[in-house]
Design a protein around this motif. Structure first.
Motif, PDB file in Angstrom:
ATOM      1  N   ILE A 123       0.816  -1.221   0.000  1.00  0.00           N
ATOM      2  CA  ILE A 123       0.000   0.000   0.000  1.00  0.00           C
ATOM      3  C   ILE A 123       0.853   1.276   0.000  1.00  0.00           C
ATOM      4  CG2 ILE A 123      -1.550   1.359   1.495  1.00  0.00           C
ATOM      5  CD1 ILE A 123      -3.236  -1.167   1.841  1.00  0.00           C
ATOM      6  N   PRO A 124       1.915   1.404   0.820  1.00  0.00           N
ATOM      7  CA  PRO A 124       2.743   2.612   0.724  1.00  0.00           C
ATOM      8  C   PRO A 124       3.380   2.793  -0.656  1.00  0.00           C
ATOM      9  CG  PRO A 124       3.162   1.475   2.787  1.00  0.00           C
ATOM     10  CD  PRO A 124       2.346   0.544   1.948  1.00  0.00           C
ATOM     11  N   THR A 125       3.712   1.692  -1.317  1.00  0.00           N
ATOM     12  CA  THR A 125       4.300   1.770  -2.657  1.00  0.00           C
ATOM     13  C   THR A 125       3.288   2.346  -3.639  1.00  0.00           C
ATOM     14  OG1 THR A 125       5.604  -0.196  -2.117  1.00  0.00           O
ATOM     15  CG2 THR A 125       5.519   0.457  -4.433  1.00  0.00           C
ATOM     16  N   ILE A 126       2.050   1.864  -3.576  1.00  0.00           N
ATOM     17  CA  ILE A 126       0.991   2.376  -4.453  1.00  0.00           C
ATOM     18  C   ILE A 126       0.796   3.874  -4.231  1.00  0.00           C
ATOM     19  CG2 ILE A 126      -1.494   2.279  -4.931  1.00  0.00           C
ATOM     20  CD1 ILE A 126      -1.304  -0.747  -4.071  1.00  0.00           C
ATOM     21  N   ILE A 127       0.730   4.277  -2.973  1.00  0.00           N
ATOM     22  CA  ILE A 127       0.509   5.692  -2.638  1.00  0.00           C
ATOM     23  C   ILE A 127       1.650   6.567  -3.158  1.00  0.00           C
ATOM     24  CG2 ILE A 127       0.299   7.353  -0.734  1.00  0.00           C
ATOM     25  CD1 ILE A 127      -0.868   4.950   0.926  1.00  0.00           C
ATOM     26  N   SER A 128       2.878   6.169  -2.877  1.00  0.00           N
ATOM     27  CA  SER A 128       4.031   6.997  -3.257  1.00  0.00           C
ATOM     28  C   SER A 128       4.212   7.041  -4.772  1.00  0.00           C
ATOM     29  CB  SER A 128       5.302   6.482  -2.581  1.00  0.00           C
ATOM     30  OG  SER A 128       5.590   5.166  -2.975  1.00  0.00           O
ATOM     31  N   TYR A 129       3.995   5.920  -5.453  1.00  0.00           N
ATOM     32  CA  TYR A 129       4.129   5.910  -6.909  1.00  0.00           C
ATOM     33  C   TYR A 129       3.137   6.888  -7.538  1.00  0.00           C
ATOM     34  CZ  TYR A 129       7.184   1.750  -7.181  1.00  0.00           C
ATOM     35  OH  TYR A 129       8.241   0.852  -7.097  1.00  0.00           O
ATOM     36  N   PHE A 130       1.890   6.839  -7.087  1.00  0.00           N
ATOM     37  CA  PHE A 130       0.882   7.729  -7.667  1.00  0.00           C
ATOM     38  C   PHE A 130       1.225   9.188  -7.395  1.00  0.00           C
ATOM     39  CE2 PHE A 130      -3.136  10.157  -7.081  1.00  0.00           C
ATOM     40  CZ  PHE A 130      -3.466  10.251  -8.426  1.00  0.00           C
ATOM     41  N   ASP A 131       1.653   9.499  -6.182  1.00  0.00           N
ATOM     42  CA  ASP A 131       1.950  10.890  -5.853  1.00  0.00           C
ATOM     43  C   ASP A 131       3.097  11.425  -6.699  1.00  0.00           C
ATOM     44  OD1 ASP A 131       1.427  13.245  -4.213  1.00  0.00           O
ATOM     45  OD2 ASP A 131       3.408  12.877  -3.362  1.00  0.00           O
ATOM     46  N   ARG A 132       4.118  10.617  -6.897  1.00  0.00           N
ATOM     47  CA  ARG A 132       5.262  11.075  -7.696  1.00  0.00           C
ATOM     48  C   ARG A 132       4.895  11.184  -9.176  1.00  0.00           C
ATOM     49  NH1 ARG A 132       9.963  11.731  -5.107  1.00  0.00           N
ATOM     50  NH2 ARG A 132      11.168  11.610  -7.044  1.00  0.00           N
ATOM     51  N   VAL A 133       4.135  10.234  -9.679  1.00  0.00           N
ATOM     52  CA  VAL A 133       3.743  10.274 -11.095  1.00  0.00           C
ATOM     53  C   VAL A 133       2.889  11.507 -11.372  1.00  0.00           C
ATOM     54  CG1 VAL A 133       2.271   9.159 -12.825  1.00  0.00           C
ATOM     55  CG2 VAL A 133       3.950   7.808 -11.579  1.00  0.00           C
ATOM     56  N   ARG A 134       1.933  11.800 -10.490  1.00  0.00           N
ATOM     57  CA  ARG A 134       1.050  12.945 -10.743  1.00  0.00           C
ATOM     58  C   ARG A 134       1.789  14.268 -10.653  1.00  0.00           C
ATOM     59  NH1 ARG A 134      -3.047  13.895  -5.583  1.00  0.00           N
ATOM     60  NH2 ARG A 134      -1.463  14.127  -3.953  1.00  0.00           N
ATOM     61  N   LYS A 135       2.939  14.273  -9.979  1.00  0.00           N
ATOM     62  CA  LYS A 135       3.746  15.488  -9.876  1.00  0.00           C
ATOM     63  C   LYS A 135       4.847  15.550 -10.936  1.00  0.00           C
ATOM     64  CE  LYS A 135       2.922  16.123  -4.932  1.00  0.00           C
ATOM     65  NZ  LYS A 135       3.455  15.938  -3.569  1.00  0.00           N
ATOM     66  N   GLY A 136       4.853  14.556 -11.842  1.00  0.00           N
ATOM     67  CA  GLY A 136       5.852  14.524 -12.910  1.00  0.00           C
ATOM     68  C   GLY A 136       7.227  14.104 -12.453  1.00  0.00           C
ATOM     69  N   LEU A 137       7.301  13.395 -11.325  1.00  0.00           N
ATOM     70  CA  LEU A 137       8.583  12.939 -10.774  1.00  0.00           C
ATOM     71  C   LEU A 137       8.813  11.467 -11.084  1.00  0.00           C
ATOM     72  CD1 LEU A 137       8.236  14.602  -7.249  1.00  0.00           C
ATOM     73  CD2 LEU A 137       9.551  15.481  -9.193  1.00  0.00           C
ATOM     74  N   ASP A 138      10.058  11.060 -11.082  1.00  0.00           N
ATOM     75  CA  ASP A 138      10.384   9.655 -11.292  1.00  0.00           C
ATOM     76  C   ASP A 138       9.950   8.834 -10.084  1.00  0.00           C
ATOM     77  OD1 ASP A 138      11.540  10.170 -13.760  1.00  0.00           O
ATOM     78  OD2 ASP A 138      13.561  10.401 -12.926  1.00  0.00           O
ATOM     79  N   ILE A 139       9.505   7.619 -10.351  1.00  0.00           N
ATOM     80  CA  ILE A 139       9.153   6.691  -9.286  1.00  0.00           C
ATOM     81  C   ILE A 139      10.403   6.311  -8.499  1.00  0.00           C
ATOM     82  CG2 ILE A 139       8.583   4.244  -8.943  1.00  0.00           C
ATOM     83  CD1 ILE A 139       6.341   4.627 -10.988  1.00  0.00           C
ATOM     84  N   VAL A 140      10.266   6.242  -7.183  1.00  0.00           N
ATOM     85  CA  VAL A 140      11.360   5.791  -6.313  1.00  0.00           C
ATOM     86  C   VAL A 140      11.008   4.394  -5.809  1.00  0.00           C
ATOM     87  CG1 VAL A 140      12.669   6.203  -4.201  1.00  0.00           C
ATOM     88  CG2 VAL A 140      11.949   8.141  -5.628  1.00  0.00           C
ATOM     89  N   HIS A 141      11.804   3.408  -6.178  1.00  0.00           N
ATOM     90  CA  HIS A 141      11.516   2.032  -5.792  1.00  0.00           C
ATOM     91  C   HIS A 141      11.854   1.788  -4.320  1.00  0.00           C
ATOM     92  CE1 HIS A 141      10.476   0.527  -9.777  1.00  0.00           C
ATOM     93  NE2 HIS A 141      11.387   1.376 -10.237  1.00  0.00           N
ATOM     94  N   PRO A 142      11.191   0.829  -3.700  1.00  0.00           N
ATOM     95  CA  PRO A 142      11.428   0.549  -2.280  1.00  0.00           C
ATOM     96  C   PRO A 142      12.878   0.187  -1.985  1.00  0.00           C
ATOM     97  CG  PRO A 142       9.525  -0.676  -3.105  1.00  0.00           C
ATOM     98  CD  PRO A 142      10.202  -0.092  -4.293  1.00  0.00           C
ATOM     99  N   ASP A 143      13.317   0.526  -0.788  1.00  0.00           N
ATOM    100  CA  ASP A 143      14.654   0.169  -0.319  1.00  0.00           C
ATOM    101  C   ASP A 143      14.500  -0.842   0.812  1.00  0.00           C
ATOM    102  OD1 ASP A 143      17.143  -0.047   0.866  1.00  0.00           O
ATOM    103  OD2 ASP A 143      17.592   2.095   0.739  1.00  0.00           O
TER     104      ASP A 143
END
Length: 371
Positions: A123-143
């Motif tokens: 769920i945090p991955t889904i949330i962060s991916y969407f937020d970055r995509v909608r802001k035109g930023l590259d996706i940051v993969h989990p560490d």
């Protein structure tokens, strides 16, 4: 038959997960005080406690940390959905749909706790991916080297958070993990009681949490503080609101007749973040609303709830207000899944009744003869 609007004070199951003393303002997970868990525990340990009923030993804690870290990545087709969905979509709609998509693909007969771990991790991955995509930023993969809370902030920001932010996120997630039989947990159980799958049950929980009377209240509280604008205007604002019959957002709770213990804890974390981020003016406005609101509404046993300071904490951590309900969901997934697993041990289809108030024995009239 007695009508209990909103099922108020109706118990639908016995539980060993969470106990709320609304009169004294106390909250316990599996018998442990929320104050102790917020001070000494972390997300992974508390999640283990809620799922399995006991605090983990070192080996068990390491295993649950590794299990969560291994499940953070989401399938490519969900990443593509996130990239292609409209950028102005409601984040809860995106989360709900992504969770439903996960359920389409998961046909395994794994134990429910393993599916719970998967959902909690993704769920945090889904949330962060969407937020970055909608802001035109590259996706940051989990560490996988980071804790659950640290990794969430890392994926959102693209850089590792400082210790203050990490610990605050950890505590905020602990405080939102479960709260007994709230609207979204009940929604999950209604679906689960039909013996539907876990993903469908959680989709129902997300849908219920989306509502402004449940998961959106923290954003409304923050909006209120911003609207006031100055500490000097607080008293006038509150009096005008109350005189016109409006609510002070973040005040009052169906269960608590005392100060919500989660709000007490979050208040100090909000204060510390405000100092660190240079946002003390906004915090002081909230603190003044708290003070004056308690003087007036405390006489009616109405006090700040968790949403009062949660919005400030999430905002100071860098989350946009429309993301607050999704952050709430990223924590509450632990409680949702725990209650589903507990309920299914002694399942009974949830089927309440309604009190019929209409007519009986009406005569059918052919359409040609109707006025």
């Amino acid at each position: 038959m007695e009508l209990r609007k909103g099922l108020e004070d109706i118990a639908i199951k016995e539980t060993e997960i969470t106990y709320i003393d609304g009169v004294l303002g106390r909250l316990y997970y599996r018998g442990y005080s929320i104050y102790d868990l917020a001070e000494f525990s972390n997300f992974e340990e508390t999640a283990y406690l809620i799922w399995f009923g006991k605090l983990p030993n070192k080996k068990e804690l390491q295993e649950i940390k590794e299990a969560l870290a291994e499940e953070r990545e989401i399938p490519e087709y969900i990443t593509e959905f996130i990239k292609n969905v409209r950028k102005d979509a409601n984040p809860m709609d995106v989360l709900r749909t992504a969770v439903s998509m996960l359920g389409i693909e998961d046909r395994s007969n794994e134990e429910l706790w393993k599916k719970a771990v998967k959902l909690t991790a993704k769920i945090p991955t889904i949330i962060s991916y969407f937020d970055r995509v909608r802001k035109g930023l590259d996706i940051v993969h989990p560490d996988p080297s980071l804790s659950h809370a640290e990794n969430f902030l890392y994926m959102m920001r693209g850089e590792k958070p400082n210790p203050i932010d990490s610990r605050t996120m950890d505590v905020a997630m602990i405080l939102h993990m479960d709260h007994e039989m709230n609207a979204s947990t009940f929604a999950c159980l209604v679906v689960a009681s039909t013996l539907s799958d876990l993903y469908s049950a959680i989709t129902a929980g997300i849908s219920a949490l989306k509502g402004p009377l449940h998961g959106g209240a923290n954003a409304e509280a923050l909006k209120q503080f911003m609207e006031i604008g100055s500490k000097d205007k607080v008293e006038e604002y509150i009096l005008k609101k109350l005189e016109s019959g409006q609510r002070i957002m973040g005040f009052g709770h169906r269960i608590y007749k005392a100060y919500d213990p989660r709000a007490k804890i979050l208040k100090e974390y909000a204060r510390n973040l405000a100092k660190e981020k240079g946002k003390m003016e906004l915090f002081e406005i909230a603190e003044k609303v708290d003070e004056i609101g308690c003087k007036i509404l405390g006489k009616k046993n109405i006090y700040p709830n968790v949403d009062f300071y949660a919005g400030l904490v999430f905002y100071f951590l860098g989350f946009d207000p429309d993301l607050f309900p999704t952050v709430f969901a990223s924590s509450r997934i632990v409680g949702w899944t725990a209650h589903v697993m507990e309920y299914l041990k002694d399942n009974k289809l949830i089927r309440p009744k309604a009190i019929y108030k209409g007519e009986i024995g009406r005569k059918y009239i052919n359409i040609e003869n109707r006025e």
